[in-house]
Design an enzyme around this catalytic site. Structure first.
Site, PDB file in Angstrom:
ATOM      1  N   LYS A  70     -39.764  -4.102  18.075  1.00 46.92           N
ATOM      2  CA  LYS A  70     -41.111  -4.327  18.591  1.00 46.92           C
ATOM      3  C   LYS A  70     -41.564  -5.789  18.349  1.00 46.92           C
ATOM      4  O   LYS A  70     -40.904  -6.539  17.637  1.00 46.92           O
ATOM      5  CB  LYS A  70     -42.090  -3.353  17.941  1.00 46.92           C
ATOM      6  CG  LYS A  70     -41.806  -1.871  18.288  1.00 46.92           C
ATOM      7  CD  LYS A  70     -41.809  -1.600  19.779  1.00 46.92           C
ATOM      8  CE  LYS A  70     -42.094  -0.154  20.138  1.00 46.92           C
ATOM      9  NZ  LYS A  70     -40.914   0.740  20.026  1.00 46.92           N
TER      10      LYS A  70
HETATM   11  C1  LIG Z   1     -41.430   2.387  19.805  1.00 44.03           C
HETATM   12  C2  LIG Z   1     -42.390   3.313  20.429  1.00 44.03           C
HETATM   13  C3  LIG Z   1     -43.008   4.378  19.732  1.00 44.03           C
HETATM   14  C4  LIG Z   1     -42.724   4.777  18.325  1.00 44.03           C
HETATM   15  O1  LIG Z   1     -41.956   4.048  17.635  1.00 44.03           O
HETATM   16  P1  LIG Z   1     -41.141   4.206  16.281  1.00 44.03           P
HETATM   17  O2  LIG Z   1     -39.764   3.786  16.655  1.00 44.03           O
HETATM   18  O3  LIG Z   1     -41.273   5.586  15.793  1.00 44.03           O
HETATM   19  O4  LIG Z   1     -41.805   3.219  15.377  1.00 44.03           O
HETATM   20  C5  LIG Z   1     -43.944   5.143  20.406  1.00 44.03           C
HETATM   21  N1  LIG Z   1     -44.248   4.903  21.674  1.00 44.03           N
HETATM   22  C6  LIG Z   1     -43.688   3.912  22.378  1.00 44.03           C
HETATM   23  C7  LIG Z   1     -44.110   3.689  23.799  1.00 44.03           C
HETATM   24  C8  LIG Z   1     -42.718   3.101  21.798  1.00 44.03           C
HETATM   25  O5  LIG Z   1     -42.136   2.146  22.520  1.00 44.03           O
END
Ligand SMILES: *Cc1c(COP(=O)(O)O)cnc(C)c1O
Length: 405
Positions: A186
């Protein structure tokens, strides 16, 4: 997109401060931690950076969504309206609190089509969950209006749009609650982590307890805390929070680079008449983690993606090829309701319904879409070269199609 691309001394310094105290947990050990409270510090930095009253860190973005839903009293029998294009975590969180994911079509914003949302509302609808995919946002004014009219909760899954804004407000701070993910890929990473943001004190207090076994954090020590309600363990560790603290300080830099690289690549693709771009409700608020664009037909898109892959260019198509994560088409485990433990009856019925649902409107968007991930490390020369190869791939395919026509 990913903060891990610019990872270095700042993160090491933050983590070392925690390692020197030896206190890796975010609560307790007040004396031994020598004033080092990384998770608390990161929560304060989040409220200041994004302009919300409260922030509760969690162990992941998925845990943040689960926590937000619990805090907003979303549970068994409640329907949550969400888009067909997202990451699997969005429906995992809905199912894990016992609620029912109701999938509706996306439009060229690549997120919830407000008309499809309104059409999907039933007496059981409790929440609308837009997912601000690939750095940009849903039409939040339209969704807020729908939620107000039907007395629904608005929960923003802003996990992919850290730093994006809508009409001057940070994505994730506009609904009743919103979440970010800080997983490894992210915009800001903690390695693993997430946050729930809200302006409601009572929602925040529920998140605070829910993520830590229901502790009210009001005792003289952990043993003396009361447990006003049931909770789980979705805590972030001090080590993860320390990484996040170093990263959040770099966010302005990440966003500036993303925006500049995005603009350069877009200016190259813009010259191709066959290319159109994702529609963005507030273009100035795009965090620019991705450049998402469309070609005229599914066949052309498929051929261009194949050609770009052959040229070694990451294409980011969520419809075919090797992506099983982001679009309903390949969520076989969801559609077939394959779970290790029993789903509740309402969930089973709902998943069966999804199997026979028609998502032609989403297919028509997603099968023509290419999302190019914007790297923080690209040089202007590399972007020019990449852009030229992309244009060449499109032109080659269009010529071939013209010959066959
Ligand atoms: C990355 C992501 C999440 C949750 O991420 P984790 O990998 O659990 O930290 C939730 N929703 C979206 C749209 C994502 O891209």
């Amino acid at each position: 997109m990913p903060g891990f691309e610019l990872f270095g001394e700042e993160e090491k310094k933050q983590v070392n401060e925690v390692l020197e105290t030896g206190i890796l947990m975010r609560y307790g050990f007040d004396g031994a931690r020598k004033g080092i409270w990384k998770a608390k510090e990161l929560e304060t930095a989040i409220t200041q950076t994004f302009g919300c009253k409260y922030a509760q860190l969690t162990s992941s973005g998925t845990a943040a969504l689960t926590t937000a839903m619990a805090a907003l009293s979303i549970g068994v029998g409640d329907e949550v309206i969400m888009p067909t294009f997202t990451f699997v975590a969005s429906f995992e969180a809905v199912l894990s609190v016992g609620a029912i994911p109701v999938l509706v079509d996306v439009d060229e914003t690549l997120t919830l089509n407000p008309a499809a949302v309104e059409a999907a509302i039933t007496p059981a609808t409790k929440c609308v969950m837009p997912v601000h995919m690939c750095g940009s946002m849903a039409d939040l004014d339209a969704l807020k209006e729908i939620c107000k009219k039907h007395h629904l909760i608005l929960l923003e899954d802003a996990c992919q749009s850290i730093g994006g804004t809508y009409k001057g407000k940070a994505l994730g701070t506009i609904g009743d609650a919103g979440t970010f993910s800080f997983d490894f890929v992210k915009t800001i990473t903690c390695a693993e982590g997430g946050v729930v943001m809200t302006n409601s004190e009572s929602t925040y207090e529920k998140c605070d307890g829910y993520t830590d076994h229901g502790h009210d954090h009001k005792g003289v020590d952990r043993g003396a805390d009361e447990h006003p309600f049931l909770g789980y363990n979705f805590r972030i560790s001090e080590l993860h929070a320390a990484v996040g603290l170093a990263q959040i300080k770099k966010l302005p830099q990440f966003l500036a680079i993303q925006r500049s690289n995005h603009a350069q690549l877009k200016s190259i693709l813009e010259k191709v008449p066959a290319v159109s771009f994702r529609s963005i409700p507030d273009p100035s608020g795009d965090s620019c983690t991705f450049l998402s664009w469309f070609l005229p037909t599914e066949n052309i898109t498929r051929a261009v993606v194949a050609e770009m892959k052959a040229q070694g260019i990451l294409a980011g198509n969520f419809y075919w090829f090797d992506n099983n994560w982001h679009y309903i088409r390949k969520w076989y485990h969801l559609k077939n309701g394959v779970a290790l433990n029993a789903l509740n009856t309402a969930q089973q019925v709902a998943l069966q319904k999804i199997q026979s649902q028609n998502f032609a409107a989403s297919d028509a968007v997603m099968s023509r879409c290419i999302s190019t991930s914007i790297s923080l490390l690209w040089t202007p020369e590399q972007i020019a070269e990449k852009g030229a190869k992309m244009v060449a791939a499109i032109e080659k395919v269009l010529q071939q199609q013209a010959v066959h026509a």
